[in-house]
Design a protein around this motif. Sequence first.
Motif, mmCIF file in Angstrom:
data_model
loop_
_atom_site.group_PDB
_atom_site.id
_atom_site.type_symbol
_atom_site.label_atom_id
_atom_site.label_comp_id
_atom_site.label_asym_id
_atom_site.label_seq_id
_atom_site.Cartn_x
_atom_site.Cartn_y
_atom_site.Cartn_z
ATOM 1 N N VAL A 31 0.870 -1.172 0.000
ATOM 2 C CA VAL A 31 0.000 0.000 0.000
ATOM 3 C C VAL A 31 0.906 1.221 0.000
ATOM 4 N N ARG A 32 0.702 2.085 -1.000
ATOM 5 C CA ARG A 32 1.539 3.277 -1.156
ATOM 6 C C ARG A 32 0.700 4.545 -1.047
ATOM 7 N N VAL A 33 1.207 5.488 -0.246
ATOM 8 C CA VAL A 33 0.581 6.799 -0.115
ATOM 9 C C VAL A 33 1.696 7.830 -0.287
ATOM 10 N N PRO A 34 2.061 8.091 -1.551
ATOM 11 C CA PRO A 34 3.156 9.025 -1.775
ATOM 12 C C PRO A 34 2.769 10.451 -1.393
ATOM 13 N N PRO A 35 3.707 11.234 -0.920
ATOM 14 C CA PRO A 35 5.112 10.945 -0.724
ATOM 15 C C PRO A 35 5.450 10.473 0.686
ATOM 16 N N PHE A 36 4.424 10.112 1.477
ATOM 17 C CA PHE A 36 4.656 9.920 2.899
ATOM 18 C C PHE A 36 4.926 8.500 3.365
ATOM 19 N N GLY A 37 4.503 7.495 2.657
ATOM 20 C CA GLY A 37 4.774 6.167 3.168
ATOM 21 C C GLY A 37 4.224 5.044 2.322
ATOM 22 N N ALA A 38 4.672 3.864 2.674
ATOM 23 C CA ALA A 38 4.219 2.624 2.049
ATOM 24 C C ALA A 38 4.414 1.520 3.072
ATOM 25 N N THR A 39 3.597 0.496 2.953
ATOM 26 C CA THR A 39 3.746 -0.655 3.838
ATOM 27 C C THR A 39 3.316 -1.907 3.103
ATOM 28 N N GLN A 40 3.816 -3.031 3.553
ATOM 29 C CA GLN A 40 3.355 -4.316 3.044
ATOM 30 C C GLN A 40 2.443 -4.923 4.082
ATOM 31 N N CYS A 41 1.398 -5.596 3.608
ATOM 32 C CA CYS A 41 0.414 -6.160 4.516
ATOM 33 C C CYS A 41 -0.290 -7.342 3.860
ATOM 34 N N ILE A 42 -1.145 -7.974 4.591
ATOM 35 C CA ILE A 42 -2.020 -9.080 4.211
ATOM 36 C C ILE A 42 -1.231 -10.376 3.968
ATOM 37 N N GLU A 43 -1.701 -11.413 4.638
ATOM 38 C CA GLU A 43 -1.076 -12.733 4.513
ATOM 39 C C GLU A 43 -1.196 -13.264 3.101
ATOM 40 N N GLY A 44 -0.226 -14.070 2.717
ATOM 41 C CA GLY A 44 -0.230 -14.699 1.404
ATOM 42 C C GLY A 44 1.187 -14.793 0.875
ATOM 43 N N PRO A 45 1.322 -14.997 -0.435
ATOM 44 C CA PRO A 45 2.663 -15.117 -1.025
ATOM 45 C C PRO A 45 3.503 -13.886 -0.729
ATOM 46 N N ARG A 46 4.723 -14.109 -0.311
ATOM 47 C CA ARG A 46 5.622 -13.031 0.091
ATOM 48 C C ARG A 46 6.307 -12.419 -1.125
ATOM 49 N N HIS A 47 6.362 -11.103 -1.142
ATOM 50 C CA HIS A 47 7.086 -10.376 -2.178
ATOM 51 C C HIS A 47 8.434 -9.957 -1.598
ATOM 52 N N THR A 48 9.530 -10.230 -2.336
ATOM 53 C CA THR A 48 10.841 -9.889 -1.788
ATOM 54 C C THR A 48 11.700 -8.997 -2.681
ATOM 55 N N ARG A 49 11.499 -9.028 -4.007
ATOM 56 C CA ARG A 49 12.391 -8.239 -4.876
ATOM 57 C C ARG A 49 11.619 -7.615 -6.025
ATOM 58 N N GLY A 50 12.139 -6.501 -6.506
ATOM 59 C CA GLY A 50 11.571 -5.871 -7.682
ATOM 60 C C GLY A 50 10.223 -5.226 -7.421
ATOM 61 N N THR A 51 9.502 -4.983 -8.488
ATOM 62 C CA THR A 51 8.191 -4.366 -8.391
ATOM 63 C C THR A 51 7.197 -5.363 -7.820
ATOM 64 N N PRO A 52 6.487 -4.992 -6.781
ATOM 65 C CA PRO A 52 5.516 -5.913 -6.192
ATOM 66 C C PRO A 52 4.394 -6.241 -7.178
#
Length: 122
Positions: A52-73
């Motif tokens: 979840v991105r709210v530019p320019p102030f922040g971003a977070t990853q959330c919700i269970e499921g397959p994990r994203h680790t590299r590159g563009t989510p």
Amino acid sequence: MARARIDDGAGRAAVRAALAEGASASRDIRAQAVRYTLQLLAEQAEGNTLEVRVPPFGATQCIEGPRHTRGTPPNVVEMDVATWLGLATGTLAFADGVASGAIHASGARADLTGHVPVLPLN
């Protein structure tokens, strides 16, 4: 190093001020309100499937499921500050934000329905 947790009292005060003052709220108030509500989302919907991105102030990853680790989510939801604060406080439904174009959602798991609001207005 992890970011320090925003105190609930300070976070709630920032959200109240950001909502009351709207676009005229200071950058610091808007930033704290966004970061606090993103912090709540990450705590209430733990996981790494959706970014979840709210530019320019922040971003977070959330919700269970397959994990994203590299590159563009593969699953991203992005919006402006006012839209995010509406979602976070329950004055805007996710589906309505997507339908209006205020929320950009991409990916099969790019859905915050059931995870917002994180700080309902009472």
